[in-house]
Design an enzyme around this catalytic site. Structure first.
Site, PDB file in Angstrom:
ATOM      1  CG  ASP A 106      18.254 -33.157 164.316  1.00 47.02           C
ATOM      2  OD1 ASP A 106      18.961 -32.185 163.999  1.00 47.02           O
ATOM      3  OD2 ASP A 106      18.417 -34.307 163.860  1.00 47.02           O
ATOM      4  CG  ASP A 208      21.008 -30.106 160.203  1.00 45.99           C
ATOM      5  OD1 ASP A 208      21.151 -31.328 160.038  1.00 45.99           O
ATOM      6  OD2 ASP A 208      20.834 -29.305 159.263  1.00 45.99           O
ATOM      7  CD  GLU A 271      25.156 -33.133 160.139  1.00 48.25           C
ATOM      8  OE1 GLU A 271      25.005 -34.046 159.332  1.00 48.25           O
ATOM      9  OE2 GLU A 271      24.656 -32.002 159.973  1.00 48.25           O
ATOM     10  CG  HIS A 332      19.403 -38.934 159.203  1.00 49.65           C
ATOM     11  ND1 HIS A 332      20.244 -38.586 160.244  1.00 49.65           N
ATOM     12  CD2 HIS A 332      19.125 -37.788 158.554  1.00 49.65           C
ATOM     13  CE1 HIS A 332      20.448 -37.283 160.215  1.00 49.65           C
ATOM     14  NE2 HIS A 332      19.793 -36.771 159.205  1.00 49.65           N
ATOM     15  CG  ASP A 333      22.396 -37.305 156.565  1.00 51.91           C
ATOM     16  OD1 ASP A 333      21.233 -37.273 156.118  1.00 51.91           O
ATOM     17  OD2 ASP A 333      22.834 -36.478 157.388  1.00 51.91           O
TER      18      ASP A 333
HETATM   19  C1  NOJ Z   1      22.279 -32.711 157.752  1.00 51.65           C
HETATM   20  C2  NOJ Z   1      21.166 -33.678 158.013  1.00 51.65           C
HETATM   21  O1  NOJ Z   1      21.647 -34.777 158.725  1.00 51.65           O
HETATM   22  C3  NOJ Z   1      20.589 -34.041 156.667  1.00 51.65           C
HETATM   23  O2  NOJ Z   1      19.686 -35.110 156.751  1.00 51.65           O
HETATM   24  C4  NOJ Z   1      19.956 -32.814 156.084  1.00 51.65           C
HETATM   25  O3  NOJ Z   1      19.483 -33.102 154.783  1.00 51.65           O
HETATM   26  C5  NOJ Z   1      20.957 -31.652 155.996  1.00 51.65           C
HETATM   27  N1  NOJ Z   1      21.726 -31.520 157.199  1.00 51.65           N
HETATM   28  C6  NOJ Z   1      20.244 -30.361 155.763  1.00 51.65           C
HETATM   29  O4  NOJ Z   1      19.567 -29.970 156.921  1.00 51.65           O
END
Ligand code: NOJ
Length: 533
Positions: A106, A208, A271, A332-333
């Site tokens: 990542d 990210d 992402e 994970h989000d």
């Molecule tokens: C996206 C990530 O997937 C998330 O977990 C993170 O909190 C934010 N970007 C900030 O980096």
């Protein structure tokens, strides 16, 4: 293109293969501190090889104050002691490669931790050489922040630095200041970070919030979102038209891509949460951008046959010539898929993910049907939940420890796990489910195996099908092979006419393999089938 050339181009591992996301805090702990580590991932490589995935993407492992659990990086070229040491990383990647597994890291370029030495310098004085590495602006004449932008985690996106009298911008936490990607020195430093890991053998990066890197040069206000109402997440109050997705971002993505192209067969995944027509621009002109701009459409759409069929067709149509598709069901989000659509439909979702055209990304634990785990208020860890409590925004429920065995702490840790385990861990765990011929884990493994066996599923053409009530039917074809996938998104039995006699390769219920079907095909409630014609 001749078919041989096409075959080689499409045989590249990140097109043909399956990516498996590991959230390192929650995969396997080996030193009893309740948090997973690199050695834990290494010890579980045999499981991943058994599952037959092709690549592991590991969420951030770098030194970090962990305000956002690793997405606040204090040193891009190291490993946080909680996860181990660089030597553990080197051992992990070597052993992954021995098993034929690729390793994706990542990369978090939009912001650093406020403890990163670059930011410490940057905030030291207005004339520090690193001042322009971050985004500093004077207050408005009334002392208020330079513009109306809001943090993605709620609250202001600007924090006033008392010492120097200026505000710095942070799209996320105040402890995550945004880097200034308009500064060439920042770009060069970050490209060298990529090279540092590529030289160590890393097979690619998931980048990210890549669409955030460049902001409007004049930092103009974002316009209000007229559809927003009080009680919704605060970031939705404004349309993010000036704070993200600026035209100049594509130059940066292409530069990153050029760094990866200095090496063989590495993958750049971005992402990006944007509507499909904006998302596909991240492939870049002449495919000079990301190899795989993450496609989250399946996460965002209502779980209905017609809605899913529509978005698959729209996505297929929107892809640029030669752009390779990809699909994601969870990360994970986001809410766990088994919780969002229920246990029975989670099996249908697994079949969809692994039969669509494009690289699938699996999220650890989805293969055992892991559910969101309720988090008692005193155990909340996620800063977003703490900032905007009560809106259900917290991401802890989908980040709970992997459930390996029926033993204490599900075999995850000998210490107290950093997040609670699911109440079902005595039955919902790898050891129990891998011995159950009807389990969701067995289904995932069979699906992965079928995808590896049939080029039609991995790199074949997608032939749009039809929707009848709750049924979605489509085909995958490669050479003479023709596979039909029929998915029942409903909880009632349903029937569909078959264009030709067929044989069942796999049912999500795992009991009908090899059956021959002619005429009409009956599906049971919540059933998905793969048929060969
Ligand atoms: C996206 C990530 O997937 C998330 O977990 C993170 O909190 C934010 N970007 C900030 O980096």
């Amino acid at each position: 293109m001749t078919s041989d050339v096409r075959r080689t181009a499409e045989n590249i591992w990140w097109k043909r293969g399956i990516v498996y996301q590991v959230y390192p805090r929650s995969f396997q702990d080996t030193n009893a501190d309740g948090v997973g580590d690199l050695e834990g991932i290494r010890r579980r490589l045999d499981y991943l090889a058994w599952l037959q995935v092709d690549a592991i993407w590991i969420s951030p492992i770098y030194p970090s104050p962990m305000k956002d659990f690793g997405y606040d990086v204090a040193d891009y070229c190291g490993v946080d002691p909680i996860f181990g040491m660089l030597s553990d990383f080197d051992r992990l990647i070597a052993e992954a490669h021995t098993r034929g597994l690729k390793l994706i890291l990542d990369f978090v370029p939009n912001h650093t931790s406020d403890k990163h030495p670059w930011f410490v310098e940057s905030r030291a004085s207005r004339d520090n050489p690193k001042r322009d590495w971050y985004i500093w602006r004077d207050p408005k004449s009334d002392g208020s922040p330079p513009n109306n932008w809001v943090s993605n985690f709620g609250g202001p996106a600007w924090t006033l630095d008392e010492t120097t009298g200026q505000y710095y911008y942070h799209a996320f936490l105040r402890e995550q200041p945004d880097l200034n990607w308009r500064n060439p020195a920042v770009r060069e430093a970050m490209y060298n970070v990529l090279r540092f890991w590529l030289d160590r053998g890393v097979d690619g990066f998931r980048v990210d919030v890549i669409w955030h890197l460049i902001k409007d040069a004049a930092m103009r206000d974002n316009p209000p979102n007229l559809g927003w109402t009080v009680g919704q997440r605060e970031i939705g109050r404004l349309l993010q038209v000036n704070s993200a997705d600026q035209p100049e971002i594509h130059e940066v993505v292409a530069e990153m891509r050029r760094v990866l192209d200095e090496y063989d067969e590495r993958v750049l995944i971005g992402e990006i949460y944007l509507p499909i027509e904006r998302l596909v621009t991240y492939y870049g002109d002449d495919l000079s951008g990301a190899h795989l701009p993450f496609n989250f459409a399946l996460i965002q759409a209502p779980w209905k046959a017609d809605a899913i069929a529509k978005l698959v067709d729209e996505y297929e149509r929107a892809l640029p010539q030669g752009g390779w598709p990809n699909w994601v069901l969870g990360n994970h989000d986001q809410s766990r898929i088994a919780t969002r659509i229920g246990e029975a439909q989670a099996r249908v979702a697994a079949m969809l993910l692994l039969t669509l055209r494009g690289t699938p990304t699996m999220y650890y634990g989805d293969e055992i049907g892991l559910q969101n785990v309720p988090i008692p208020p005193e155990r909340v860890q996620d800063p977003w939940e703490k900032n905007e409590p009560g809106l259900g925004l917290g991401r802890d429920p989908c980040r709970t420890p992997m459930q390996w065995t029926a033993d204490r702490n599900a075999g995850f840790s000998d210490g107290e796990p950093w997040l609670p385990l699911g109440a079902d861990h005595e039955s919902c765990n790898v050891e129990t489910l891998r011995n159950d011929p009807r389990s969701i884990l067995t289904l995932y493994r069979r699906l992965v195996a079928l995808r590896r066996e049939h080029l039609a599923l991995s790199i074949g053409d997608y032939v749009p099908g039809r929707v009848e009530d709750d049924l979605f039917r489509f085909e995958r074809r490669y050479g003479a092979t023709r596979l039909i996938i029929v998915l029942n998104f409903g909880h009632e039995a349903a029937a569909v006419p078959l264009p030709a006699p067929a044989r069942i390769l796999l049912s999500t219920i795992l009991d009908q393999d090899g059956d021959k079907i002619e005429g009409a095909l009956s599906l049971r409630p919540d059933e998905g089938l793969i048929l060969s014609v």
